[in-house]
Design a protein around this motif. Structure first.
Motif, mmCIF file in Angstrom:
data_model
loop_
_atom_site.group_PDB
_atom_site.id
_atom_site.type_symbol
_atom_site.label_atom_id
_atom_site.label_comp_id
_atom_site.label_asym_id
_atom_site.label_seq_id
_atom_site.Cartn_x
_atom_site.Cartn_y
_atom_site.Cartn_z
ATOM 1 N N LEU A 263 0.629 -1.235 -0.107
ATOM 2 C CA LEU A 263 -0.025 0.171 0.150
ATOM 3 C C LEU A 263 0.768 1.339 -0.156
ATOM 4 C CD1 LEU A 263 -2.575 -1.194 2.544
ATOM 5 C CD2 LEU A 263 -2.938 -1.042 -0.013
ATOM 6 N N MET A 264 1.947 1.230 0.878
ATOM 7 C CA MET A 264 2.941 2.340 0.730
ATOM 8 C C MET A 264 3.472 2.577 -0.636
ATOM 9 S SD MET A 264 4.883 1.914 4.654
ATOM 10 C CE MET A 264 5.802 3.416 4.119
ATOM 11 N N PHE B 142 5.050 6.058 -4.575
ATOM 12 C CA PHE B 142 6.406 6.119 -5.552
ATOM 13 C C PHE B 142 5.660 5.851 -6.942
ATOM 14 C CE2 PHE B 142 7.713 4.681 -1.388
ATOM 15 C CZ PHE B 142 8.621 5.495 -1.272
ATOM 16 N N ALA B 143 6.371 6.097 -8.035
ATOM 17 C CA ALA B 143 6.173 6.133 -9.351
ATOM 18 C C ALA B 143 5.961 4.568 -10.006
ATOM 19 C CB ALA B 143 7.595 6.518 -10.360
ATOM 20 N N HIS B 144 6.508 3.653 -9.062
ATOM 21 C CA HIS B 144 6.372 2.404 -9.578
ATOM 22 C C HIS B 144 5.623 1.400 -8.471
ATOM 23 C CE1 HIS B 144 8.654 2.988 -13.137
ATOM 24 N NE2 HIS B 144 9.642 3.606 -12.313
ATOM 25 N N PRO B 145 4.428 1.272 -8.336
ATOM 26 C CA PRO B 145 3.751 0.745 -7.145
ATOM 27 C C PRO B 145 4.011 -0.845 -7.117
ATOM 28 C CG PRO B 145 2.013 1.413 -8.966
ATOM 29 C CD PRO B 145 3.367 2.033 -9.157
ATOM 30 N N LEU B 146 4.231 -1.469 -6.196
ATOM 31 C CA LEU B 146 4.412 -2.849 -6.097
ATOM 32 C C LEU B 146 3.472 -3.850 -6.589
ATOM 33 C CD1 LEU B 146 6.734 -4.860 -5.134
ATOM 34 C CD2 LEU B 146 5.598 -4.881 -2.881
ATOM 35 N N SER B 147 3.609 -4.832 -7.327
ATOM 36 C CA SER B 147 2.812 -5.969 -7.422
ATOM 37 C C SER B 147 3.199 -7.227 -6.692
ATOM 38 C CB SER B 147 2.823 -6.259 -9.201
ATOM 39 O OG SER B 147 3.818 -7.102 -9.459
ATOM 40 N N LEU B 148 2.086 -7.834 -6.128
ATOM 41 C CA LEU B 148 2.431 -8.968 -5.407
ATOM 42 C C LEU B 148 2.787 -10.227 -6.236
ATOM 43 C CD1 LEU B 148 0.414 -8.338 -2.283
ATOM 44 C CD2 LEU B 148 2.901 -8.013 -2.575
ATOM 45 N N ALA B 149 3.416 -10.112 -7.303
ATOM 46 C CA ALA B 149 3.457 -11.206 -8.217
ATOM 47 C C ALA B 149 4.775 -12.162 -7.751
ATOM 48 C CB ALA B 149 3.634 -10.902 -9.634
#
Length: 344
Positions: free
Chosen positions: A282-283, A287-294
């Motif tokens: 969520l944090m 940022f410019a590139h949000p994290l994917s939980l892949a």
């Protein structure tokens, strides 16, 4: 003796910062300095939260430990997100779960009292939470096995599992707090509350600076050591980020408190799955590139297999040294597998 060594090794953090700012050494040297510096910092965060808990009582103290005990992992992960290193983020979080329930628990069983009674019900509940987290992570992970695993649509898809995991963590934590006794004023023999909070804040800030140095030098260290960034993240960074839990569980096991030591090892993994992963996810939208939980199949298999194997080992509610050796051997097997996997 160990505490004196940890206090003395806190000097490594300012030395690392000064070396980075003025000496400009190789990135390999910086990575080693930063990794070693994070270990006493993680210990000091644990110390500060423990002393603060003496003044706030078990309920607030439990929340402080849950919140700040994972601070080094969260800080490392967020900085890696800001540097657009999603594989490092996912690898370090998966490695934290695996190392806690295999390496740390194994060490605690070996060094602790043989045939000691364990809180079987509590440990199995924590392991079931890890498995629930793995199942929810399949939602964004399976589509990520085809095409770009870091595409924006998967980052959006990851929000749902992250919210569910965080909600589950809050429910479990609130239920646990309600079971704890209310605040009882005791004669605290340690630091004052003000000192504890100041140390906690200052140490967390220094940890952020050191973590930034670690992340910035990770790639260069990987090339110099001829290791994949994935291996460094899932093994080295994961162990460094969990140093407080690792050391704490082993020390407590040596004192014969096997229920508490095993609880620390396994509940730390559950906290990574239900708190660290969703919070970082969520944090990351800041940022410019949000994290994917892949997550990669190797990461999901390692987490699920570790949880199931540990559940099988502790099913009788007894701690045995040979079982601890077996857990460490299994972790060693995973390390070899991680080494051969390479980067994505």
């Amino acid at each position: 003796m160990a505490r004196r060594f940890l206090w003395a090794s806190l000097a490594l953090a300012p030395i690392t910062i000064l070396v980075d700012r003025f000496a400009h050494p190789s990135k390999t040297v910086l990575f080693v300095f930063a990794a070693v510096s994070l270990i006493p910092l993680a210990w000091l965060i644990g110390e500060a939260t423990e002393h603060a808990g003496e003044h706030t009582g078990p309920r607030i103290g439990g929340l402080l430990n849950a919140s700040f005990g994972n601070a080094p992992e969260v800080i490392i992960a967020v900085i890696a997100v800001s540097e657009n290193l999603p594989d490092v983020v996912r690898g370090s979080m998966a490695g934290s779960i695996v190392s806690n329930i295999l390496l740390v628990l194994g060490a605690a069983l070996i060094l602790g009292k043989d045939n000691a009674e364990l809180d079987r019900s509590s440990l199995l509940s924590q392991l079931s939470l890890v498995l629930v987290a793995v199942l929810l992570l399949l939602i964004p992970s399976v589509p990520g096995w085809h095409g770009d695993p870091n595409r924006h649509s998967l980052a959006v898809l990851s929000i749902g599992p992250a919210v569910v995991l965080l909600g589950l963590y809050l429910v479990v934590t609130i239920a646990d707090i309600r079971r704890r006794p209310a605040h009882v004023v005791t004669d605290a023999t340690g630091w004052s509350l003000r000192t504890s909070l100041l140390v906690l804040g200052a140490t967390t800030a220094v940890t952020a600076v050191i973590s930034e140095i670690l992340v910035h030098s990770l790639g260069a260290f990987a090339k110099a050591a001829n290791l994949s960034e994935f291996f460094i993240a899932i093994v080295i960074v994961a162990i460094v980020g969990n140093a407080a839990e690792h050391g704490g569980a082993v020390v407590i096991a040596r004192r014969g408190k096997m229920k508490l030591a095993t609880e620390i090892a396994i509940s730390s993994s559950a906290q990574v799955g239900l708190l660290v992963i969703p919070v970082v996810t969520l944090m990351s939208w800041a940022f410019a590139h949000p994290l994917s939980l892949a997550f990669r199949p190797i990461e999901l298999i390692a987490m699920a297999t570790a949880a199931l194997f540990v559940a099988f080992v502790i099913r009788d509610g007894r701690a045995r040294r040979w079982e601890g050796a077996l857990l460490i051997a299994v972790y060693g097997g995973f390390v070899v597998w991680f080494l051969s996997a390479g980067d994505r």
